[in-house]
Design an enzyme around this catalytic site. Structure first.
Site, mmCIF file in Angstrom:
data_model
loop_
_atom_site.group_PDB
_atom_site.id
_atom_site.type_symbol
_atom_site.label_atom_id
_atom_site.label_comp_id
_atom_site.label_asym_id
_atom_site.label_seq_id
_atom_site.Cartn_x
_atom_site.Cartn_y
_atom_site.Cartn_z
ATOM 1 N N ILE A 249 0.817 -1.225 0.000
ATOM 2 C CA ILE A 249 0.000 0.000 0.000
ATOM 3 C C ILE A 249 0.841 1.261 0.000
ATOM 4 O O ILE A 249 0.306 2.369 -0.037
ATOM 5 C CB ILE A 249 -0.953 0.015 1.210
ATOM 6 C CG1 ILE A 249 -0.188 -0.125 2.525
ATOM 7 C CG2 ILE A 249 -1.994 -1.069 1.075
ATOM 8 C CD1 ILE A 249 -1.083 -0.066 3.760
ATOM 9 N N GLY A 250 2.161 1.138 0.017
ATOM 10 C CA GLY A 250 3.002 2.330 -0.027
ATOM 11 C C GLY A 250 4.468 1.977 0.078
ATOM 12 O O GLY A 250 4.839 0.900 0.554
ATOM 13 N N GLY B 206 8.598 4.140 0.239
ATOM 14 C CA GLY B 206 9.345 5.392 0.269
ATOM 15 C C GLY B 206 10.803 5.110 0.547
ATOM 16 O O GLY B 206 11.268 3.967 0.464
ATOM 17 N N GLY C 43 12.290 5.163 3.330
ATOM 18 C CA GLY C 43 12.546 4.433 4.565
ATOM 19 C C GLY C 43 12.151 2.980 4.535
ATOM 20 O O GLY C 43 12.704 2.172 5.281
ATOM 21 N N THR D 287 8.892 -0.099 2.951
ATOM 22 C CA THR D 287 7.670 -0.454 2.229
ATOM 23 C C THR D 287 6.579 -0.785 3.231
ATOM 24 O O THR D 287 6.841 -1.412 4.255
ATOM 25 C CB THR D 287 7.918 -1.663 1.309
ATOM 26 O OG1 THR D 287 8.946 -1.331 0.373
ATOM 27 C CG2 THR D 287 6.656 -2.035 0.542
ATOM 28 N N VAL D 288 5.352 -0.361 2.927
ATOM 29 C CA VAL D 288 4.211 -0.619 3.801
ATOM 30 C C VAL D 288 3.294 -1.620 3.114
ATOM 31 O O VAL D 288 2.916 -1.445 1.945
ATOM 32 C CB VAL D 288 3.448 0.671 4.132
ATOM 33 C CG1 VAL D 288 2.300 0.379 5.103
ATOM 34 C CG2 VAL D 288 4.386 1.715 4.736
ATOM 35 N N LYS E 207 4.984 -1.998 8.229
ATOM 36 C CA LYS E 207 6.044 -1.215 7.594
ATOM 37 C C LYS E 207 7.364 -1.953 7.737
ATOM 38 O O LYS E 207 7.832 -2.204 8.854
ATOM 39 C CB LYS E 207 6.149 0.176 8.217
ATOM 40 C CG LYS E 207 7.218 1.033 7.546
ATOM 41 C CD LYS E 207 7.171 2.478 7.995
ATOM 42 C CE LYS E 207 8.187 3.309 7.223
ATOM 43 N NZ LYS E 207 8.143 4.737 7.583
ATOM 44 N N ASP F 119 8.030 15.196 10.522
ATOM 45 C CA ASP F 119 7.776 14.872 9.114
ATOM 46 C C ASP F 119 6.283 14.939 8.820
ATOM 47 O O ASP F 119 5.740 14.079 8.132
ATOM 48 C CB ASP F 119 8.334 13.490 8.782
ATOM 49 C CG ASP F 119 8.559 13.305 7.274
ATOM 50 O OD1 ASP F 119 8.634 14.324 6.562
ATOM 51 O OD2 ASP F 119 8.649 12.157 6.824
#
Length: 357
Positions: free
Chosen positions: A93-94, A96, A98, A100-101, A116, A204
């Site tokens: 689902i995401g 970045g 840092g 992966t989710v 995550k 953030d």
């Protein structure tokens, strides 16, 4: 004693350790104790190895990594996370810089979570710091904070189990209704105020870290760069987070004589995000932000006038954004103070606009 000499051939000195007393008949009286008021020693805490663990054959949880589990606001420790072996990955689902989710499902109960997975192998010092922060964040209980259930370690990889938000992030959303935008701002601000009261600075805040569910509840997520502050730690002196949403004094330390207030920095990032929702674009320009010129972006943040809503916006919304985006951090209100702003008080939420196709 000299070699070959008889024992005790030399005269003894009074008080010398290991020597016989010259008057063994002299003693000091011992004080009498009241046996009815004896102190009972408290038991020692168990060693870390004896702490309860929910480790599975495929991964160990936070409790098995030697991290303390502080009590939550109700005074009881949060429940342990489910074993990693019972979590089934459903879809990504995401992702970045840092990690992966993943959306995962707990097989025995069918309950969805977000998992995550952090990139890279971290050294022991970093792992201990992350473990301590996750242990504290597990105790955070607030309706505007994505719940952190625990952390696992598998083959040197760290994985954080989080509450699942079925509506995804607010990145790319345009919220034209000021009434609904005020409700979103109120929810996020209440979460920021809660974190700040617990001496947690997120550092953030941005649209992709603000999640929504089908009940129109908005929650703050991603504490990957959050830091637990106390009097012995440097107050947010590292350059982490997303530069597009950083406050001017965080980018250019000369603007505030080298001082950086992480709490005020969160307010700047929050205000910029709320204005982005209203405009439907990054507030500092179409060509700046994720794909823009970083040097131009930093100059715009530090030296240009603060962005503002268009003339058609209400005076209350203009005032609210102006408070959040003060260039001088000392002039930015706290989250608790902003919750009293007239833009926040009163309006009822409306329907959220659909994300652009």
């Amino acid at each position: 004693m000299r070699p070959g000499g008889p024992p005790n051939a030399r005269p003894q000195q009074p008080g010398t350790p290991g020597r016989a007393r010259r008057r063994p008949d002299l003693t000091l009286p011992l004080p009498q104790r009241d046996l009815t008021s004896l102190a009972v020693p408290l038991p020692l805490p168990p060693p870390p190895s004896s702490a309860p663990s929910s480790a599975s054959s495929s991964g160990s949880s936070l409790s098995s990594m030697g991290a303390p589990t502080p009590p939550n606001s109700a005074g009881s420790a949060p429940p342990p996370p489910p074993p990693l072996a019972e979590l089934e990955r459903v879809r990504r689902i995401g992702s970045g810089a840092g990690g992966t989710v993943w959306m995962v499902r707990h097989r025995p109960t069918g309950r969805p979570y977000a998992l995550k997975v952090l990139y890279g192998n971290h050294d022991d010092a970093v792992r201990r710091q992350i473990t301590r922060e996750i242990a504290i964040l597990r105790t955070a209980e607030h309706p505007a904070i994505v719940r952190c259930h625990g952390m696992y370690e598998q083959a040197g990889e760290l994985q954080i189990l989080l509450e699942f938000m079925d509506g995804g992030s607010l990145e790319g959303r345009r919220i034209a209704s000021e009434a609904f935008l005020a409700d979103v701002a109120r929810q996020v601000l209440s979460g920021i105020a809660y974190l700040h009261r617990r001496h947690i600075v997120h550092r953030d805040i941005k649209p992709s870290n603000l999640l929504i569910d089908s009940g129109r509840r908005v929650k703050i997520a991603d504490f990957g760069v959050g830091r637990i502050l106390n009097q012995t730690m440097d107050p947010c002196n590292s350059s982490v987070g997303t530069i597009a949403y950083m406050s001017p004094e965080r980018i250019n330390t000369d603007l505030n004589d080298g001082a950086y207030d992480g709490y005020a920095g969160d307010i700047w990032s929050f205000g910029l995000s709320i204005l982005e929702f209203y405009l439907g674009r990054f507030p500092l320009g179409e060509n700046l932000g994720k794909q823009g010129d970083w040097a131009a972006l930093m100059c715009a943040i530090c030296y240009s006038d603060s962005p503002a809503p268009p003339p058609i916006a209400s005076p209350e919304f203009k005032s609210f954004i102006s408070c959040c985006l003060q260039k001088n951090p000392a002039r930015r209100p706290s989250a608790a103070q902003l919750l009293q702003h007239r833009f926040i008080a009163g309006p009822q939420p409306q329907v959220l606009a659909a994300p652009p196709s």
